[in-house]
Design an enzyme around this catalytic site. Structure first.
Site, PDB file in Angstrom:
ATOM      1  N   CYS A 194       6.124  -0.109   7.210  1.00  0.00           N
ATOM      2  CA  CYS A 194       5.734   1.026   6.389  1.00  0.00           C
ATOM      3  C   CYS A 194       6.894   1.402   5.483  1.00  0.00           C
ATOM      4  O   CYS A 194       8.048   1.375   5.902  1.00  0.00           O
ATOM      5  CB  CYS A 194       5.385   2.204   7.306  1.00  0.00           C
ATOM      6  SG  CYS A 194       4.876   3.664   6.402  1.00  0.00           S
ATOM      7  N   LEU A 195       6.583   1.739   4.229  1.00  0.00           N
ATOM      8  CA  LEU A 195       7.650   2.096   3.298  1.00  0.00           C
ATOM      9  C   LEU A 195       8.350   3.383   3.730  1.00  0.00           C
ATOM     10  O   LEU A 195       9.483   3.626   3.342  1.00  0.00           O
ATOM     11  CB  LEU A 195       7.083   2.263   1.884  1.00  0.00           C
ATOM     12  CG  LEU A 195       6.447   0.996   1.293  1.00  0.00           C
ATOM     13  CD1 LEU A 195       5.952   1.270  -0.118  1.00  0.00           C
ATOM     14  CD2 LEU A 195       7.414  -0.170   1.299  1.00  0.00           C
ATOM     15  N   GLY A 213       0.832  -1.188   0.000  1.00  0.00           N
ATOM     16  CA  GLY A 213       0.000   0.000   0.000  1.00  0.00           C
ATOM     17  C   GLY A 213       0.874   1.248   0.000  1.00  0.00           C
ATOM     18  O   GLY A 213       1.991   1.218   0.529  1.00  0.00           O
ATOM     19  N   GLN A 246       3.044  10.009   1.110  1.00  0.00           N
ATOM     20  CA  GLN A 246       4.374   9.399   1.240  1.00  0.00           C
ATOM     21  C   GLN A 246       5.307   9.756   0.091  1.00  0.00           C
ATOM     22  O   GLN A 246       6.509   9.555   0.194  1.00  0.00           O
ATOM     23  CB  GLN A 246       4.263   7.873   1.309  1.00  0.00           C
ATOM     24  CG  GLN A 246       3.632   7.363   2.591  1.00  0.00           C
ATOM     25  CD  GLN A 246       3.454   5.849   2.546  1.00  0.00           C
ATOM     26  OE1 GLN A 246       2.471   5.359   2.037  1.00  0.00           O
ATOM     27  NE2 GLN A 246       4.421   5.123   3.084  1.00  0.00           N
ATOM     28  N   HIS A 251      -2.160   7.914   6.722  1.00  0.00           N
ATOM     29  CA  HIS A 251      -1.140   8.739   6.052  1.00  0.00           C
ATOM     30  C   HIS A 251      -1.755  10.021   5.511  1.00  0.00           C
ATOM     31  O   HIS A 251      -1.177  11.099   5.620  1.00  0.00           O
ATOM     32  CB  HIS A 251      -0.511   7.980   4.880  1.00  0.00           C
ATOM     33  CG  HIS A 251       0.619   7.073   5.260  1.00  0.00           C
ATOM     34  ND1 HIS A 251       1.736   7.516   5.934  1.00  0.00           N
ATOM     35  CD2 HIS A 251       0.816   5.746   5.057  1.00  0.00           C
ATOM     36  CE1 HIS A 251       2.568   6.495   6.136  1.00  0.00           C
ATOM     37  NE2 HIS A 251       2.024   5.402   5.616  1.00  0.00           N
ATOM     38  N   HIS A 299      -4.274   1.865   7.515  1.00  0.00           N
ATOM     39  CA  HIS A 299      -2.894   2.352   7.590  1.00  0.00           C
ATOM     40  C   HIS A 299      -2.683   3.493   6.576  1.00  0.00           C
ATOM     41  O   HIS A 299      -2.114   4.536   6.896  1.00  0.00           O
ATOM     42  CB  HIS A 299      -1.951   1.170   7.305  1.00  0.00           C
ATOM     43  CG  HIS A 299      -0.489   1.505   7.268  1.00  0.00           C
ATOM     44  ND1 HIS A 299       0.395   1.030   8.205  1.00  0.00           N
ATOM     45  CD2 HIS A 299       0.259   2.252   6.410  1.00  0.00           C
ATOM     46  CE1 HIS A 299       1.622   1.472   7.925  1.00  0.00           C
ATOM     47  NE2 HIS A 299       1.558   2.216   6.829  1.00  0.00           N
ATOM     48  N   GLU A 300      -3.186   3.297   5.344  1.00  0.00           N
ATOM     49  CA  GLU A 300      -2.956   4.300   4.297  1.00  0.00           C
ATOM     50  C   GLU A 300      -3.788   5.566   4.518  1.00  0.00           C
ATOM     51  O   GLU A 300      -3.323   6.673   4.267  1.00  0.00           O
ATOM     52  CB  GLU A 300      -3.239   3.707   2.915  1.00  0.00           C
ATOM     53  CG  GLU A 300      -2.410   2.484   2.540  1.00  0.00           C
ATOM     54  CD  GLU A 300      -0.914   2.659   2.764  1.00  0.00           C
ATOM     55  OE1 GLU A 300      -0.433   3.800   2.699  1.00  0.00           O
ATOM     56  OE2 GLU A 300      -0.240   1.644   3.031  1.00  0.00           O
TER      57      GLU A 300
END
Lengths: 166, 432
Positions: A90-91, A45, A50, A136, A132-133
């Site tokens: 997380c990226l 995701g 991000q 962000h 989660h996204e």
């Protein structure tokens, strides 16, 4: 085109994203670039925040073989229920995995790639990833759910890694 | 969101403890335990170490327990032996071993044991007591010590102690693909020094390494095989065009060596295990050898045999494996004295059947990886006294310089540090 993923504690990750007024070709181009970036980084995701774009766009693909790409524009969670704890990574916080509790089932509404309104109910990994996204897009990271001790330890390690690279 | 991480590998001491319980109580084969996906070299060291020193470790741990542990706490017993091994044999400081063990006990769901672990391991570390009785002194079971004493009155002591050392890693060079000199050079260049072994096909690595890292394994130039076992093909010494039988062939190390040693033989490989026979095919494919005729059958019943006799027969019989205790220390703990009699009986039956498939004028090589007379000399005794059998000389063994003892019918190799496994060979000719 592959985009650059911002890393915690970059302050741009704390910005709140603005809704997309109209789904145009430019919006789809951003979504495609985000998918390319997500696959390249081996993520499941990615939120526009991000990659430094403050628009409410996110992409997901929780499949093993890149077969289920999803584009979510202006996503909104209508209802949540249940509890699930999973080891999240997380990226923007590369290399760290910590347990986070979230709702196990969600009801969600969003615009898809063509701008059509979609209503869905998700469970399991889909539900966790979407929450989660969407966090962000509101400037929130999974590390915010951890104790300040753990969060500071992660931040120090990442800052140290960056110093060593530089 | 990043893809969730795969579950982390369990800590080595925890994994070793769990595997020991499975090996000792639930019949998990030692070889399979070594292949566990998370078994790293340290886990291997712990497994080999505890089984190698099982008798002394278990006695020293038991001595400091006020009352024996319950059956369901056998995992705790294995954990304590693992801790004692680290203190006594791996030079781990006592406080570190205690600390780690307490941590593992928590993960086993037994946090109430921290005082017990502290008490036992700290006394083991201080204690000069080395165990009483001969089992603990030699780290072998009593029945095996007694047999060794009777059979090797002057050397039993050295032979048993040699079983406690680490076996060298031996490679066999595939003569159909390359030469020993070429392989030695490649290994040298690769930074893994090796020396030539006692036999022309043999190379000994100075430091063991995982097989997949050895250049030449994947390409079929090398195989892993003990020096002692590499004698079989040389002793049988078949020549091209002969009909050769490998009677208990699986998993096929000796079958493959026969084909490497003498190209052009017509080889038949028999075994009763379908799955293990499968490995012969993959082995021959890897080594670039022709696949032999493979037959899955109970050898001694001879129902598989079309009646055409063989020029040469290799009979590598199932045995106790007491010649390979360095590589299979589990045998010391799990094998029983009674097993010998069962092996002895089946060996006699196999030998009888194998003799019948042999052409007059042909030769038969009997081999075991046992150090015990019951499975060696005693099992071939009946054949030796037959009028159509002649015991043949095996000059190759003397020539290669490995330490060996001549018996009435054959030759017993013995284990020495850095030496071969304790194989037994007897070669018979059938009078025309």
């Amino acid at each position: 085109m592959k985009l650059t993923v911002l890393h915690y504690p970059d302050p741009r990750l704390r910005l709140t994203a603005r809704p997309v007024k109209e789904v145009r070709d430019a919006t789809r181009q951003i979504a495609d670039d985000m998918l390319e970036t997500m696959y390249h980084e081996r993520g499941i995701g990615l939120a526009a925040t991000q990659v430094g774009i403050t628009k409410r766009i996110l992409v997901m693909d929780v499949s093993e073989d890149k077969s289920e790409p999803l584009v979510l524009i202006n996503p909104c969670i209508l209802d949540k229920s249940g509890v699930i704890e999973s080891n999240e990574g997380c990226l923007s916080v590369p290399g760290f995995y910590e347990p986070v509790r979230r709702a196990s089932r969600i009801e969600i509404e969003y615009l898809d790639r063509s701008g059509k309104r979609v209503h869905a109910e998700w469970e399991g990994m889909h539900a966790v990833c979407a929450q989660h996204e969407i966090d962000h897009l509101d400037g929130k990271l999974f590390v915010d759910y951890l104790s300040s001790l753990k969060r500071n330890r992660i931040r120090k390690r990442i800052e140290k890694q960056r110093r060593e690279i530089a | 969101m990043a893809r969730p991480a795969p579950p982390a590998a369990p800590p080595p001491r925890l994994l070793a403890t769990r595997l020991l319980v499975k090996i000792l109580k639930r019949g998990l084969p030692f070889d399979r335990a070594l292949l566990h996906e998370h078994a790293n070299p340290f886990v291997h060291e712990l497994l080999y170490g505890v089984l190698r020193h099982y008798f002394s470790l278990s006695e020293r741990v038991s001595r400091h327990l006020q009352k024996p542990l319950r059956n369901k706490d056998f995992d705790l017993f294995c954990l304590l032996m693992t801790g004692a091994l680290q203190i006594l044999h791996l030079r781990t400081p006592a406080h570190a071993a205690v600390n780690e063990s307490v941590d593992i006990a928590r993960r086993l769901g037994k946090p109430w044991t921290d005082k017990l672990i502290n008490a036992v391991l700290r006394t083991v570390a201080k204690d000069t007591f080395e165990g009483q009785g001969i089992e603990a002194a030699f780290d072998h079971p009593k029945w095996l010590i007694e047999q060794a004493q009777a059979q090797y009155p002057h050397h039993w002591h050295d032979l048993l102690l040699a079983n406690l050392t680490k076996a060298p890693m031996c490679l066999r060079v595939n003569a159909t693909k390359t030469t020993r000199e070429a392989v030695l050079e490649t290994l040298q260049r690769n930074g893994s020094p090796a020396v030539p072994g006692a036999l022309p096909s043999c190379i000994i690595l100075e430091a063991p390494m995982p097989s997949e890292q050895i250049p030449g394994i994947a390409s079929g130039e090398l195989s892993i095989q003990d020096q002692g076992a590499q004698l079989a093909a040389r002793l049988l010494n078949a020549s091209s065009g002969m009909r050769v039988l490998d009677a208990c062939a699986a998993p096929g190390n000796k079958t493959a060596h026969l084909l490497e040693h003498t190209p052009g033989i017509a080889l038949t490989s028999v075994d009763q295990s379908e799955s293990r026979l499968q490995r012969i095919k993959t082995e021959c494919h890897r080594l670039g050898l022709p696949t032999p005729e493979i037959i899955c059958a109970r050898f001694e019943q001879l129902a598989w045999w079309d009646g055409r006799p063989f020029d040469a027969v290799l009979l590598d019989v199932p045995c106790s494996g007491t010649g390979t205790l360095r590589r299979h220390p589990d045998i010391k703990v799990l094998a029983k004295a009674d097993d010998l009699q069962a092996h002895h009986q089946s060996q006699k039956r196999l030998l009888d059947a194998a003799w019948r498939t042999l052409k007059p004028g042909g030769k038969l090589l009997y081999s075991t990886c046992s150090m015990l007379k019951r499975e060696n000399e005693d099992s071939v005794q009946a054949l030796r006294t037959r009028s159509d059998a002649a015991v043949l000389d095996m000059p190759q063994i003397k020539a290669c310089g490995l330490v060996s003892i001549e018996t009435q019918s054959g030759v017993q190799l013995v284990t020495t540090p850095q030496g071969p496994d304790a194989m037994f060979y007897a070669l018979f000719g059938k009078r025309a």
